[in-house]
Write an enzyme that holds these catalytic residues in place. Structure first.
Site, PDB file in Angstrom:
ATOM      1  N   LYS A 152       0.824  -1.217   0.000  1.00  8.20           N
ATOM      2  CA  LYS A 152       0.000   0.000   0.000  1.00  8.20           C
ATOM      3  C   LYS A 152       0.856   1.265   0.000  1.00  8.20           C
ATOM      4  O   LYS A 152       0.522   2.236  -0.667  1.00  8.20           O
ATOM      5  CB  LYS A 152      -0.954  -0.002   1.198  1.00  8.20           C
ATOM      6  CG  LYS A 152      -2.076  -1.017   1.045  1.00  8.20           C
ATOM      7  CD  LYS A 152      -3.143  -0.853   2.103  1.00  8.20           C
ATOM      8  CE  LYS A 152      -4.281  -1.826   1.804  1.00  8.20           C
ATOM      9  NZ  LYS A 152      -5.362  -1.734   2.765  1.00  8.20           N
TER      10      LYS A 152
ATOM     11  N   LYS B  85      -6.138  -9.549  -6.168  1.00  3.53           N
ATOM     12  CA  LYS B  85      -7.157  -9.723  -5.121  1.00  3.53           C
ATOM     13  C   LYS B  85      -8.344  -8.812  -5.380  1.00  3.53           C
ATOM     14  O   LYS B  85      -8.160  -7.666  -5.801  1.00  3.53           O
ATOM     15  CB  LYS B  85      -6.483  -9.365  -3.784  1.00  3.53           C
ATOM     16  CG  LYS B  85      -7.385  -9.364  -2.579  1.00  3.53           C
ATOM     17  CD  LYS B  85      -6.640  -8.924  -1.324  1.00  3.53           C
ATOM     18  CE  LYS B  85      -7.022  -7.500  -0.936  1.00  3.53           C
ATOM     19  NZ  LYS B  85      -6.931  -7.189   0.491  1.00  3.53           N
TER      20      LYS B  85
ATOM     21  N   LYS C 114     -11.333  -3.122  -2.670  1.00  2.00           N
ATOM     22  CA  LYS C 114     -11.991  -1.847  -2.938  1.00  2.00           C
ATOM     23  C   LYS C 114     -10.997  -0.793  -3.393  1.00  2.00           C
ATOM     24  O   LYS C 114     -11.340   0.109  -4.137  1.00  2.00           O
ATOM     25  CB  LYS C 114     -12.755  -1.286  -1.741  1.00  2.00           C
ATOM     26  CG  LYS C 114     -12.549  -1.976  -0.440  1.00  2.00           C
ATOM     27  CD  LYS C 114     -13.339  -1.291   0.651  1.00  2.00           C
ATOM     28  CE  LYS C 114     -13.769  -2.272   1.696  1.00  2.00           C
ATOM     29  NZ  LYS C 114     -12.771  -2.452   2.776  1.00  2.00           N
TER      30      LYS C 114
HETATM   31  N1  AQP Z   1     -10.373 -10.544  -2.025  1.00  2.00           N
HETATM   32  C1  AQP Z   1     -10.564 -11.060  -0.826  1.00  2.00           C
HETATM   33  N2  AQP Z   1     -10.732 -12.386  -0.681  1.00  2.00           N
HETATM   34  C2  AQP Z   1     -10.930 -12.936   0.542  1.00  2.00           C
HETATM   35  N3  AQP Z   1     -11.021 -12.198   1.683  1.00  2.00           N
HETATM   36  C3  AQP Z   1     -10.870 -10.881   1.577  1.00  2.00           C
HETATM   37  N4  AQP Z   1     -10.906  -9.877   2.492  1.00  2.00           N
HETATM   38  C4  AQP Z   1     -10.713  -8.701   1.866  1.00  2.00           C
HETATM   39  N5  AQP Z   1     -10.542  -8.885   0.548  1.00  2.00           N
HETATM   40  C5  AQP Z   1     -10.636 -10.227   0.340  1.00  2.00           C
HETATM   41  C6  AQP Z   1     -11.153 -10.099   3.906  1.00  2.00           C
HETATM   42  O1  AQP Z   1     -12.200  -9.241   4.301  1.00  2.00           O
HETATM   43  C7  AQP Z   1     -12.049  -8.950   5.690  1.00  2.00           C
HETATM   44  C8  AQP Z   1     -12.280  -7.488   5.917  1.00  2.00           C
HETATM   45  O2  AQP Z   1     -11.148  -6.818   5.440  1.00  2.00           O
HETATM   46  P1  AQP Z   1     -10.883  -5.307   5.553  1.00  2.00           P
HETATM   47  O3  AQP Z   1     -11.865  -4.622   6.346  1.00  2.00           O
HETATM   48  O4  AQP Z   1      -9.434  -5.135   5.878  1.00  2.00           O
HETATM   49  O5  AQP Z   1     -11.177  -5.008   4.121  1.00  2.00           O
HETATM   50  P2  AQP Z   1     -10.148  -4.504   3.193  1.00  2.00           P
HETATM   51  O6  AQP Z   1      -8.861  -5.267   3.331  1.00  2.00           O
HETATM   52  O7  AQP Z   1     -10.166  -3.050   3.397  1.00  2.00           O
HETATM   53  O8  AQP Z   1     -10.835  -4.895   1.880  1.00  2.00           O
HETATM   54  P3  AQP Z   1     -10.093  -4.671   0.635  1.00  2.00           P
HETATM   55  O9  AQP Z   1     -11.050  -4.608  -0.436  1.00  2.00           O
HETATM   56  O10 AQP Z   1      -9.007  -5.684   0.609  1.00  2.00           O
HETATM   57  O11 AQP Z   1      -9.538  -3.219   0.819  1.00  2.00           O
HETATM   58  P4  AQP Z   1      -8.152  -2.684   0.537  1.00  2.00           P
HETATM   59  O12 AQP Z   1      -7.489  -3.556  -0.477  1.00  2.00           O
HETATM   60  O13 AQP Z   1      -8.500  -1.356   0.049  1.00  2.00           O
HETATM   61  O14 AQP Z   1      -7.466  -2.655   1.860  1.00  2.00           O
HETATM   62  C9  AQP Z   1     -10.646  -9.426   6.094  1.00  2.00           C
HETATM   63  O15 AQP Z   1     -10.743 -10.601   6.865  1.00  2.00           O
HETATM   64  C10 AQP Z   1      -9.977  -9.693   4.780  1.00  2.00           C
HETATM   65  O16 AQP Z   1      -9.054 -10.761   4.892  1.00  2.00           O
END
Ligand code: AQP
Length: 332
Positions: A114, A197, A200
């Protein structure tokens, strides 16, 4: 018999959860609330590690609560709360930071990815210390199991290391937690770019299936999903990442095995298969979206559920924090 404790969290960083959040994590939350003492947390303090808008923060916290309830989290079975309403998270977070080596924290791949994407000028220190706050989230509740997606495995390992280090230095204070990570479906990929992956914050949006999106939008996205060379519907994550991802999604939502699906689509093309996946996803999400929209009409009710959850969470968290301070020799 005392039930094993489960804890997990999700960030209110978007107007909707996506299918990766659901299949990688929240689906297991719903299953584990039976037969376990479950604590589920909307981790708004973690969401502050990137640029936020106060109006969106409130809205997205409530949308997160509505979606969790609509997806099947029951306040009668599980404690659902907002992280910032339980100040012990910040308090233990500092202790966790003081127990973590700089080199150890620097090895966290999520931070490296990130921060590389956004550059050092806009990367916040909070993003660097995020895994230590996550360790506090988990250890505060004497958690046995942490249901998360594959992307969180390294953070769970760090939490275990910190807990073991603390216990051996200052006396048994924390339960050393285990990650609860599925073998299949723990990582859902972007359907427009199936080697990345589903997330968002990256991708174009075309590959993101969102729970709160309209059925029409999701139908269109799945029908346009990227597929692979050949025309056989078979699971092969190396040579057919697109089809394999869609098979995983179909199987997780329909409850049918990958083998059954491969047999059903034997001799049929990718088009038929994508239409079937679209129907399964859209029909699965339709009632969930409606329920979440209905819950959002009564904000006071949502806030009440969250306040009640925070009171229950504080009762557990304050005990752990007191024990931690005592073992560290802080004067109480
Ligand atoms: N692609 C994925 N496949 C399986 N599990 C996933 N999780 C996130 N993306 C995937 C799981 O969702 C839970 C909540 O995670 P979070 O609140 O940390 O969500 P996040 O990581 O902000 O979601 P994103 O979309 O991955 O956001 P970015 O990439 O923007 O940080 C966790 O248990 C996570 O493992």
């Amino acid at each position: 018999m005392t039930l094993k404790r489960v804890l997990s969290g999700i960030q209110p960083t978007s107007d909707s959860f996506h299918l990766g959040n659901y299949l990688g994590a929240v689906k297991q939350w719903v299953e584990l609330q039976d037969g376990h003492d479950a604590f589920y947390c909307i981790v708004d303090l973690h969401a502050l590690t990137v640029e936020t808008d106060p109006k969106l923060m409130r809205k997205r916290t409530l949308i997160s609560a509505a979606q969790l309830l609509a997806l099947g989290i029951s306040p009668e079975k599980a404690t659902l709360f907002v992280q910032s309403q339980v100040p012990q998270h910040n308090q233990l977070g500092w202790i966790m930071e003081c127990l973590t080596g700089f080199g150890e924290a620097s090895r966290m791949t999520q931070f490296k990815d990130k921060s590389q994407k956004s550059g050092t000028d806009t990367t916040r220190v909070g993003l660097f210390t995020y895994p230590m706050l996550m360790a506090a989230d988990i250890l505060l509740y004497q958690t046995h199991l942490v249901p998360v997606g594959e992307d969180q495995r390294q953070h769970i390992e760090l939490t275990r290391d910190i807990a073991e280090r603390f216990n051996s230095k200052y006396g048994k204070t924390f339960v050393v937690p285990e990650g609860y990570i599925l073998k299949e479906g723990a990582k859902i990929y972007d359907i427009a770019e199936p080697t990345a992956k589903m997330s968002k914050s990256s991708g174009t949006g075309a590959g993101l299936i969102e729970i709160m999106d309209s059925p029409e939008t999701n139908l269109k996205k799945i029908k346009s999903a990227v597929t692979d060379a050949g025309r056989e519907v078979t699971f092969d994550s190396v040579n057919k990442p697109g089809i394999s991802n869609l098979l995983t999604i179909h199987s997780a939502l329909s409850g049918r095995t990958i083998k059954e699906l491969e047999n059903e689509f034997d001799g049929k093309g990718y088009g038929d298969f994508k239409s079937a996946v679209a129907e399964v996803v859209v029909e699965y999400l339709r009632p969930i979206r409606s329920k979440a929209l209905e819950l959002l009409e009564d904000e006071a009710h949502l806030v009440k559920i969250l306040h009640e959850g925070a009171a229950k969470a504080q009762a557990v968290a304050s005990k752990t924090l007191e024990g931690t301070y005592k073992n560290l020799g802080l004067v109480l």
